[in-house]
Design an enzyme around this catalytic site. Structure first.
Site, PDB file in Angstrom:
ATOM      1  N   PHE A 124       1.128  -1.035  -0.188  1.00  0.00           N
ATOM      2  CA  PHE A 124      -0.206   0.173   0.288  1.00  0.00           C
ATOM      3  C   PHE A 124       0.943   1.438   0.090  1.00  0.00           C
ATOM      4  CE2 PHE A 124      -3.407   3.282   1.693  1.00  0.00           C
ATOM      5  CZ  PHE A 124      -3.798   2.546   0.644  1.00  0.00           C
ATOM      6  N   TYR A 220     -11.163   0.455  10.357  1.00  0.00           N
ATOM      7  CA  TYR A 220     -12.852   0.684   9.308  1.00  0.00           C
ATOM      8  C   TYR A 220     -13.399   0.131   8.378  1.00  0.00           C
ATOM      9  CZ  TYR A 220      -9.323   3.541   7.267  1.00  0.00           C
ATOM     10  OH  TYR A 220      -7.582   3.735   6.488  1.00  0.00           O
ATOM     11  N   LYS A 221     -12.094  -1.151   8.356  1.00  0.00           N
ATOM     12  CA  LYS A 221     -12.716  -2.185   6.928  1.00  0.00           C
ATOM     13  C   LYS A 221     -13.705  -3.523   8.024  1.00  0.00           C
ATOM     14  CE  LYS A 221      -8.470  -0.391   4.761  1.00  0.00           C
ATOM     15  NZ  LYS A 221      -6.627  -0.102   4.715  1.00  0.00           N
ATOM     16  N   ARG A 369     -13.287  -3.652  -7.640  1.00  0.00           N
ATOM     17  CA  ARG A 369     -12.676  -4.058  -6.419  1.00  0.00           C
ATOM     18  C   ARG A 369     -14.252  -5.017  -5.530  1.00  0.00           C
ATOM     19  NH1 ARG A 369      -8.602  -2.498  -1.606  1.00  0.00           N
ATOM     20  NH2 ARG A 369     -10.318  -0.967  -2.206  1.00  0.00           N
TER      21      ARG A 369
HETATM   22  C1  LIG Z   1      -6.374   0.953   4.017  1.00  0.00           C
HETATM   23  C2  LIG Z   1      -5.182   0.706   4.522  1.00  0.00           C
HETATM   24  C3  LIG Z   1      -3.911   1.646   5.439  1.00  0.00           C
HETATM   25  C4  LIG Z   1      -4.942   2.859   5.169  1.00  0.00           C
HETATM   26  O1  LIG Z   1      -3.418   3.568   6.453  1.00  0.00           O
HETATM   27  P1  LIG Z   1      -3.849   4.989   7.701  1.00  0.00           P
HETATM   28  O2  LIG Z   1      -2.789   5.327   7.457  1.00  0.00           O
HETATM   29  O3  LIG Z   1      -4.871   4.329   8.263  1.00  0.00           O
HETATM   30  O4  LIG Z   1      -5.120   5.598   6.620  1.00  0.00           O
HETATM   31  C5  LIG Z   1      -2.290   1.490   5.663  1.00  0.00           C
HETATM   32  N1  LIG Z   1      -1.736   0.418   4.887  1.00  0.00           N
HETATM   33  C6  LIG Z   1      -3.006  -0.580   3.897  1.00  0.00           C
HETATM   34  C7  LIG Z   1      -1.979  -2.346   3.338  1.00  0.00           C
HETATM   35  C8  LIG Z   1      -4.302  -0.589   3.915  1.00  0.00           C
HETATM   36  O5  LIG Z   1      -5.196  -1.402   2.755  1.00  0.00           O
END
Ligand SMILES: *Cc1c(COP(=O)(O)O)cnc(C)c1O
Length: 410
Positions: A124, A220-221, A369
């Site tokens: 990510f 939150y997911k 997705r």
């Molecule tokens: C959703 C997600 C995040 C989100 O990071 P935040 O800093 O909490 O916004 C980070 N890493 C991955 C792999 C994600 O899917």
């Protein structure tokens, strides 16, 4: 498969009663719970109580009276059960990006003679940005090195301080072998940080069994904590007395209310808290965690696997001729709980689906997705979503100006 077969699967589904715990939008098939989970009914009452009684009446006494102060650890222990962590090893705070900064800085400090933070190019982006920021801050004392996801194991060498990976790829749904990679890293003396954003509440994870050093993850997911709910972080008990993050604050002090001018880290994972947390989010998340009571992650994952396979089969069977194909991991027993499809007009197709009440998301450059959150996704949702996709593609319903215009949040 016919629609009545999907309905029969729902009738036999042991998780169908969990669906009642959530407030699902009417006339919508919500397949984006992997990005923002739905609202648990229990959170509504809990937030109302917080606003009207705890904040409205009891004010500052609520830190003690209503347990605000300890909530980050109380919720941490609930999350621990879902990821194979022991009590007192998980705390809830901040965002993943901030928590990653904390654990990565701690890990780098514990390997002062090494120069490399190793990650993969499918990670990510925010995770990679955090590592790049730390590298700049440390004026090149450490460098981020990224390789292809398949090359991680062979890239782990003695100059690696930290291996930093996301277990479940947010696009391809491919899962890294946590056990094997952690063991390989340890064999050369490197530490490992796992990002469980698309794993916690989606797939069975056992951070203790694979002896992970650190982990971070999202609430939150799949955990349905609500927009902006705090993230979590895990520190292996083996490291809790030696690891200290670069970002510290009074909430992580051994004795915060002594207000001494020198930082003394609290025992255990508490030292990874920095400052005051938003209690509106925190109580919503606490109530959301009740939905996980009695849930076996193995059984929930079995349902996810079945739903992902069912959706893929329906789509390939009905929509293959319209230029749509599976992107990423096909092995349905070693993947996350979402399915990515590729299509040259992915953005417009997703917009057309949303206008019909089927909510998925677009991921650049050409991916659609669909997240399956089996705590509340029914088999008939999966079936109907595939039918809608067929209609949108076969009748080219996506080919309209309003669907082709890209908005700021995709
Ligand atoms: C959703 C997600 C995040 C989100 O990071 P935040 O800093 O909490 O916004 C980070 N890493 C991955 C792999 C994600 O899917």
């Amino acid at each position: 498969m016919k629609r009545k077969d999907a309905l029969a699967l729902d009738r036999a589904d042991p998780f169908s009663k969990k669906r009642k715990l959530f407030k699902l939008p009417k006339y919508k098939i919500y397949l984006d719970g992997n990005s923002l989970g739905v609202l648990p009914k229990a959170s509504i009452a809990r937030v109302k109580h917080l606003v009207e009684v705890e904040w409205g009446q009891d004010l500052i006494t609520s830190w003690n009276e209503h347990g605000w102060w300890n909530l980050p650890q109380v919720i941490g222990d609930k999350i621990a059960k879902l990821i194979g962590a022991v009590p007192n090893s998980v705390v809830v705070a901040d965002t993943i990006s901030v928590n990653l900064f904390k654990v990565l800085s701690a890990a780098i400090t514990m390997r002062p003679e090494r120069k490399v933070v190793l990650s993969d190019s499918g990670n990510f982006p925010s995770d990679l940005y955090v590592a790049q920021g730390l590298s700049r801050f440390l004026t090149g004392k450490v460098d981020l090195k990224t390789v292809e996801p398949e090359q991680i194991a062979e890239a782990i060498s003695e100059d690696v301080a930290v291996v930093m990976l996301t277990e479940t790829d947010y696009r391809s749904a491919r899962r890294h072998d946590m056990q094997a990679i952690t063991a390989k890293a340890h064999s050369v003396g490197a530490l490992v940080i796992w990002d469980l954003a698309h794993s916690a509440g989606a797939v069975p994870v056992d951070v203790m069994a694979c002896d992970a050093d650190f982990a971070v993850g999202c609430t939150y997911k799949y955990l349905n904590g609500g927009p902006g709910a705090q993230a979590f972080l895990f520190v292996n008990p083996r490291l809790q007395q030696s690891a200290v993050p670069a970002l510290v604050g009074w909430w992580g002090h051994a004795n915060p209310f002594a207000f001494s001018i020198d930082f003394v880290p609290a025992d255990g994972v508490r030292r990874f808290q920095s400052g005051t947390q938003g209690m509106l989010n925190m109580v919503a998340l606490d109530a959301a965690m009740d939905a996980w009571k009695g849930v076996s992650m193995e059984r929930l994952y079995a349902k996810a696997v079945k739903q992902c396979a069912m959706f893929t089969e329906l789509v390939e069977h009905q929509c293959g001729e319209f230029g749509v194909s599976l992107y990423g991991e096909r092995n349905f027993h070693q993947r996350g709980s979402h399915v990515c499809l590729q299509h040259p007009h992915a953005y417009a197709v997703i917009q057309a689906l949303i206008s019909r009440g089927v909510v998925g998301d677009f991921r650049a450059p050409n991916l659609m997705r669909f997240g399956f959150t089996p705590l509340y996704t029914s088999y008939v949702d999966v079936f109907d979503a595939a039918q809608h996709l067929h209609e949108v593609l076969s009748k080219r319903l996506w080919n309209k100006k309003k669907f082709l215009t890209i908005q700021s949040v995709t």
